[in-house]
Design a protein around this motif. Structure first.
Motif, PDB file in Angstrom:
ATOM      1  N   TRP A 156       0.833  -1.198   0.000  1.00 15.27           N
ATOM      2  CA  TRP A 156       0.000   0.000   0.000  1.00 15.27           C
ATOM      3  C   TRP A 156       0.873   1.255   0.000  1.00 15.27           C
ATOM      4  N   THR A 157       0.388   2.294  -0.649  1.00 14.56           N
ATOM      5  CA  THR A 157       0.930   3.630  -0.459  1.00 14.56           C
ATOM      6  C   THR A 157       0.048   4.306   0.583  1.00 14.56           C
ATOM      7  N   TYR A 158       0.582   4.482   1.784  1.00 19.14           N
ATOM      8  CA  TYR A 158      -0.209   5.034   2.882  1.00 19.14           C
ATOM      9  C   TYR A 158      -0.552   6.497   2.624  1.00 19.14           C
ATOM     10  N   TRP A 159      -1.732   6.886   3.086  1.00 21.55           N
ATOM     11  CA  TRP A 159      -2.163   8.279   3.023  1.00 21.55           C
ATOM     12  C   TRP A 159      -1.216   9.144   3.847  1.00 21.55           C
ATOM     13  N   GLY A 160      -1.052   8.835   5.121  1.00 21.90           N
ATOM     14  CA  GLY A 160      -0.052   9.480   5.973  1.00 21.90           C
ATOM     15  C   GLY A 160      -0.271  10.956   6.248  1.00 21.90           C
ATOM     16  N   ARG A 161      -1.514  11.435   6.136  1.00 18.52           N
ATOM     17  CA  ARG A 161      -1.843  12.844   6.364  1.00 18.52           C
ATOM     18  C   ARG A 161      -3.088  12.932   7.259  1.00 18.52           C
ATOM     19  N   PRO A 162      -3.498  14.138   7.641  1.00 20.47           N
ATOM     20  CA  PRO A 162      -4.766  14.250   8.362  1.00 20.47           C
ATOM     21  C   PRO A 162      -5.906  13.691   7.504  1.00 20.47           C
ATOM     22  N   VAL A 163      -6.845  13.011   8.143  1.00 22.53           N
ATOM     23  CA  VAL A 163      -7.937  12.353   7.424  1.00 22.53           C
ATOM     24  C   VAL A 163      -9.194  13.214   7.517  1.00 22.53           C
ATOM     25  N   PRO A 164      -9.730  13.674   6.384  1.00 24.71           N
ATOM     26  CA  PRO A 164     -10.942  14.496   6.412  1.00 24.71           C
ATOM     27  C   PRO A 164     -12.174  13.671   6.779  1.00 24.71           C
ATOM     28  N   GLY A 165     -13.272  14.371   7.044  1.00 26.67           N
ATOM     29  CA  GLY A 165     -14.546  13.706   7.231  1.00 26.67           C
ATOM     30  C   GLY A 165     -15.007  13.076   5.926  1.00 26.67           C
ATOM     31  N   PHE A 166     -16.011  12.215   6.030  1.00 24.51           N
ATOM     32  CA  PHE A 166     -16.505  11.472   4.871  1.00 24.51           C
ATOM     33  C   PHE A 166     -18.029  11.462   4.882  1.00 24.51           C
ATOM     34  N   GLY A 167     -18.625  11.850   3.764  1.00 26.23           N
ATOM     35  CA  GLY A 167     -20.076  11.847   3.660  1.00 26.23           C
ATOM     36  C   GLY A 167     -20.569  13.073   2.918  1.00 26.23           C
ATOM     37  N   PRO A 168     -21.858  13.129   2.598  1.00 25.73           N
ATOM     38  CA  PRO A 168     -22.410  14.215   1.795  1.00 25.73           C
ATOM     39  C   PRO A 168     -22.378  15.561   2.513  1.00 25.73           C
ATOM     40  N   PRO A 169     -22.283  16.658   1.763  1.00 25.97           N
ATOM     41  CA  PRO A 169     -22.202  17.991   2.369  1.00 25.97           C
ATOM     42  C   PRO A 169     -23.521  18.477   2.956  1.00 25.97           C
TER      43      PRO A 169
END
Length: 250
Positions: A40-53
């Motif tokens: 895997w190539t890791y994301w390695g950054r802050p993870v945003p929220g997920f879902g509709p606006p």
């Protein structure tokens, strides 16, 4: 900072380097990896929220897992906690599929967004109070952008509860005094600053507490699938999402 919608917020959040300990940890994990994810190539950054606006329901966790969200770049994706959460969301009609393995797996959420008060994977899954407070402004901005549609929130665990209450206050909702204590199944009403629900103040929110979907809780039976489904069903109803079939059209 001029934020124009959730996509802009998510993009800016992913570039945050405010907490040196968390930056060092998340990047070290992304370099060394776990053997099972060596390709895997890791994301390695802050993870945003997920879902509709235009979500009517928000689920707030703790922080991304080192080899889960920190690897995949999506909240509760690729780890055991996410397996439990998204399965329950699917069962009650809030998700298009019962699994969440990668950011490109086609998963959709119906009327619900998932986020956290701390967006970087912390060592030992334990962010410090200072890191929690430093990260709060991202949650405050996210709440502000969701404000036109948001009607209910599920907070997973006592840490998330303690982090979320000040964020709601900063975003304009009125948090009762003394602050309500966390408990599984608790329900608290948050109103606008003057108690109104009109255009001059945020709509009221129903805030629900739920044990976190950690392996410690799910393996020991402290949180069962039915307990989790019951909280999600009640919160979805409070958010006005209707029955499972109707949710999938929102």
């Amino acid at each position: 900072m001029d934020i124009r919608g959730l996509p802009d917020l998510d993009r800016r959040l992913a570039g945050c380097r405010a907490c040196p300990r968390l930056v060092a940890w998340r990047e070290e994990v992304a370099r060394t990896k776990r053997a099972a994810f060596a390709d895997w190539t890791y994301w390695g950054r802050p993870v945003p929220g997920f879902g509709p606006p235009d979500a009517r329901l928000l689920i707030i966790g703790l922080a991304p897992a080192a080899h889960g969200g920190n690897r995949t770049g999506r909240m509760f994706t690729g780890d055991r906690s996410g397996d439990v959460l998204y399965r329950a969301m699917y069962d009650v009609g809030l998700a298009s599929q019962p699994t969440s393995v990668s950011a490109g797996d086609g998963l959709e959420l119906y009327g619900v967004r998932v986020t956290a008060p701390v967006h970087c994977a912390p060592p030992a899954n334990k962010p410090t109070p200072e890191e929690r407070d430093t990260c709060r402004h991202w949650l405050v901005r996210e709440l502000g952008l969701l404000r036109p549609t948001l009607r209910a929130v599920v907070v997973l665990g006592a840490f998330g509860w303690q982090a979320a209450l000040p964020a709601f206050a900063e975003a304009g909702w009125t948090v009762p005094r003394p602050r309500p204590a966390f408990a599984h199944g608790t329900r608290v009403r948050l109103d606008g600053p003057d108690g109104s629900h009109g255009p001059d103040g945020p709509e009221g929110l129903d805030l629900f507490g739920c044990f976190h979907v950690s392996q410690r809780n799910t393996f020991t039976g402290r949180l069962t699938p039915e307990m989790l489904r019951e909280v999600l069903r009640t919160a979805a109803d409070a958010a006005g999402l209707g029955d499972p079939v109707a949710r999938k059209t929102r």
